[in-house]
Design a protein around this motif. Sequence first.
Motif, PDB file in Angstrom:
ATOM      1  N   PHE A  77       0.836  -1.187   0.000  1.00 27.16           N
ATOM      2  CA  PHE A  77       0.000   0.000   0.000  1.00 27.16           C
ATOM      3  C   PHE A  77       0.876   1.244   0.000  1.00 27.16           C
ATOM      4  O   PHE A  77       2.019   1.215   0.459  1.00 27.16           O
ATOM      5  CB  PHE A  77      -0.930   0.015   1.203  1.00 27.16           C
ATOM      6  N   PHE A  78       0.291   2.297  -0.467  1.00 30.22           N
ATOM      7  CA  PHE A  78       1.039   3.545  -0.586  1.00 30.22           C
ATOM      8  C   PHE A  78       1.635   3.972   0.749  1.00 30.22           C
ATOM      9  O   PHE A  78       2.779   4.394   0.839  1.00 30.22           O
ATOM     10  CB  PHE A  78       0.113   4.624  -1.143  1.00 30.22           C
ATOM     11  N   ARG A  79       0.862   3.851   1.829  1.00 30.88           N
ATOM     12  CA  ARG A  79       1.381   4.354   3.111  1.00 30.88           C
ATOM     13  C   ARG A  79       2.574   3.523   3.574  1.00 30.88           C
ATOM     14  O   ARG A  79       3.454   4.033   4.268  1.00 30.88           O
ATOM     15  CB  ARG A  79       0.288   4.405   4.163  1.00 30.88           C
ATOM     16  N   GLU A  80       2.632   2.265   3.157  1.00 25.49           N
ATOM     17  CA  GLU A  80       3.800   1.466   3.531  1.00 25.49           C
ATOM     18  C   GLU A  80       5.048   1.977   2.831  1.00 25.49           C
ATOM     19  O   GLU A  80       6.136   1.973   3.404  1.00 25.49           O
ATOM     20  CB  GLU A  80       3.569  -0.001   3.181  1.00 25.49           C
ATOM     21  N   VAL A  81       4.863   2.392   1.580  1.00 24.62           N
ATOM     22  CA  VAL A  81       6.000   2.962   0.858  1.00 24.62           C
ATOM     23  C   VAL A  81       6.488   4.214   1.586  1.00 24.62           C
ATOM     24  O   VAL A  81       7.688   4.401   1.814  1.00 24.62           O
ATOM     25  CB  VAL A  81       5.604   3.290  -0.601  1.00 24.62           C
ATOM     26  N   VAL A  82       5.553   5.060   2.002  1.00 26.02           N
ATOM     27  CA  VAL A  82       5.932   6.294   2.701  1.00 26.02           C
ATOM     28  C   VAL A  82       6.621   5.974   4.032  1.00 26.02           C
ATOM     29  O   VAL A  82       7.695   6.504   4.329  1.00 26.02           O
ATOM     30  CB  VAL A  82       4.692   7.182   2.920  1.00 26.02           C
ATOM     31  N   TYR A  83       6.007   5.096   4.813  1.00 29.21           N
ATOM     32  CA  TYR A  83       6.617   4.773   6.113  1.00 29.21           C
ATOM     33  C   TYR A  83       7.967   4.093   5.928  1.00 29.21           C
ATOM     34  O   TYR A  83       8.910   4.355   6.682  1.00 29.21           O
ATOM     35  CB  TYR A  83       5.708   3.858   6.949  1.00 29.21           C
TER      36      TYR A  83
END
Lengths: 265, 299, 279
Positions: free
Chosen positions: A109-115
């Motif tokens: 998921f996108f937020r995993e990429v950010v984190y």
Amino acid sequence: MSTTPERGRQTMLGGIAAIWMRHYRVWLRIFWPSVVSGILNPILFLFAFGFGLGAVVKQVGDISYLHFVVPGMIANAALFQSSFEASIPSYTRFRIQRTYEAMLAAPLFFREVVYGEILWAASKGVLSALCLYLVAWAVDGLGSLSGALISFPLVALSCASFASLGLVCTAYARTYEYFSFFFVFWITPSLLFCGVFVDPAAYPQWLQWATWFFPVKHLIEVIRPLCAGLSVDWTMVALHMAYIMAFMFICAAMAARRMAKKLFD
Amino acid sequence: MQQTVIHADGLRRSFGAFEAVKGVSFQVSEGQFIGLLGPNGAGKTTTMRMIMGMTKPSGGTLDVFGVPSHTIGRGEKARIGLVPQEDNLDPDLSVRQNLEVYGTYFGLPHDVIQERVDTLLRFMELSEKKENDVRALSGGMKRRLIIARALIADPDLVILDEPTTGLDPQARVLIWQRLLALKSQGKTILLTTHYMDEAQRLCDRIIVIDGGRVLDEGSPKELIARHVEEHVFELQKPLPKGIEKLDIRSEDIGDTALFYTDDAARLRNFLKADMVYLHRPANLEDVFLKLTGRKLREV
Amino acid sequence: MSAELKPTVTVSPSARPQAALPTLGMVRGIYAFWRRNALVWRSNWIAACFAFVLDPAVFLFAFGYGLGAAFTTMSGMPYFAFVVPGMMGLGLLYTSFIECSYAAFFRMEAQRTYHAILATPMALGHIVAGEILWAGTKATLSSSFILLVGACFGGVLTGWHSLLAIPVATLTAMAVGAMALLLTSVSRRIDDFNYAWPLLVTPMLMFSGTFIELARFPVWVQMVGKCLPLYHGVEVMRMLTSGHNLVLETVWAHIAYLVAIIIVFGALALARLNGRIFK
Ligand SMILES: Nc1ncnc2c1ncn2[C@@H]1O[C@H](COP(=O)(O)OP(=O)(O)O)[C@@H](O)[C@H]1O
Ligand SMILES: [Mg+2]
């Protein structure tokens, strides 16, 4: 098909770890240049300021100049490494190499990429700070070893905050040139006006107030007495850390919003 | 009963005032090899990005594995392998590492990754290059590596966006063979291309799109039968006098003209024996020319 | 519906005027590359200026205040007057180093600009000289701005001839640029420049008398510092902006050293790049 295919099972933590591991593997290939500059550069700074300034400024407040400058340099190394890693290198992955798009085509998921990105950049800051702790310890630059040990997790936490700001710049930059703003408004003031090398009391009052915006100033305020072995006001420590964390959440949210817009629109 | 893998109905997508996809409807069933055929700017990539959930449709419905595409989660993504149009291999990693690291994004166990990587390197004929930097690969090898990467989690649906554009004939043939092998393994394949011969050779069904709309769809044979006559004569200019009196449908393509007819004998009798011309069966290219017109496309 | 495809007009060779064949002199070649960089820069100049003009000015302010409180005088002059040429040195060091290392490497490897240019009548020598000259140009802007700010706040003790410090800044920047370009020619990855910070940039920054006079360091450090081009540049600029110790022969000796560095490192970079690109 004869057998059910093995597709793996991805989780949020697994996803973040996978991204972190990707960065780690790339970094292993450039292990030596990173470590050499990570250790040698701060030694040079310590040496130059120790000789140059230390000879004149023997004492800042209650502590020797060496004990004054070491926590400042630790905070600054953490700041520089973690927010830099989330700036130009992240931008390259985001806009030039399209690494994020490849990741998003996988079950991430996108937020995993950010984190994952923030976590990695913070790790680099932590490593850099660790190098400095070791150098400082070797030259007897830590007044209190236990204080230094307590300060370490606080530095590590702040690295995530510094990284988040770097990622905000990555999200908003249109070309590499935009990172000029990152250096002029973030790296340089953090280095010069937040009390890394000189007591900020030398600067005009308005500047001293304005620089409370920078989380690194809060961090230095927290770890300087800790590392020097002075008495510590724990309520103030909590307040400073709360500011640093708030800064992180706001920056991470801003970066994620903007990047999502650029990726998905 | 075959399952529907992709179901698009009245799918739209606009960028500001410009509508790139203007109401596209189609279905892809399990095990099919579908070609999305259209010139540059037709809306192929936009459609694929919507299927991957990377772009939200601005209208219509799009279900992938029975789930609305913009809400697809890990379960659905794990079943899709994507070969994007633009190379996004990880230039900081070696060939082998590219596959290994991508496997970790799927949460695959280590031993499964190792085994798959070896198989895929062999399948895509990249074994000798496995320690190379991806920067050092040729265009064809990069494409093969991206296809291998898309297969790392053994997907049910493989989506390929112009996988052979710009490759030499040998490289294209190799990719074609591999795609047919994947189809024989029962995978569903969605391929975009602007090469007619490629679509004709590989696809069970072709969806011709242009300007964001579906112009027609069917098997290559059906499309040819529906839109063009059986025989094509290619004549160099200047054209023989009186040919227009035969009243044969023709297309002017610069220094050559194409004549389409079902009655080959009639035209052949008209053309004198000493004339040089090319007589061939109609192919998908002729369908494409007829459907999309012969305007020069964006370069 | 169908667009006419016009046949291309072919002209017989004899009809082609011979004079139209381009000849590319050295100056025009170097200028062509310089201009290419300038055009790229111009399209983003606001963002680009921020870093290398404002940043050293902020340093000037910070050191003027921060260190000025600790050192009231240095080398026999007020600390602020001492630090103005030092900050001109800092500005030109960063600008020129980054331009000829990271930016040049990016142009060469990622964008393949050198390869594209070499397909024209341009020679590699034009590119090398153009890069160095461009680094000098950017650095000149940066140093001039600091000189201006310094002068406004009373950091320049001499009159108009302090302006002569500007061409000296250009020359120093070109010397740094030539050294950086040699590094670029031997770097395999952009990360290899990490080595340059502790081994070249930081020593230059610290031990060239930029903000702490060299005499305060141990003798071996002084010897290292005196080998680096920035020391010579800063010395001359300081003579010109403060008027202290201004001896013409010394000025020429420093300048000769800078020119020698440019020629030697430029030639080495050219040779290495030649081996790298035409391998
Ligand atoms: N992010 C975008 N912003 C604006 N226009 C876009 C964007 N992406 C695609 N387009 C436009 O949409 C049209 C279809 O693009 P695309 O789907 O990439 O075509 P294809 O893949 O068939 O060549 C083109 O005219 C293109 O310029
Ligand atoms: Mg496309």
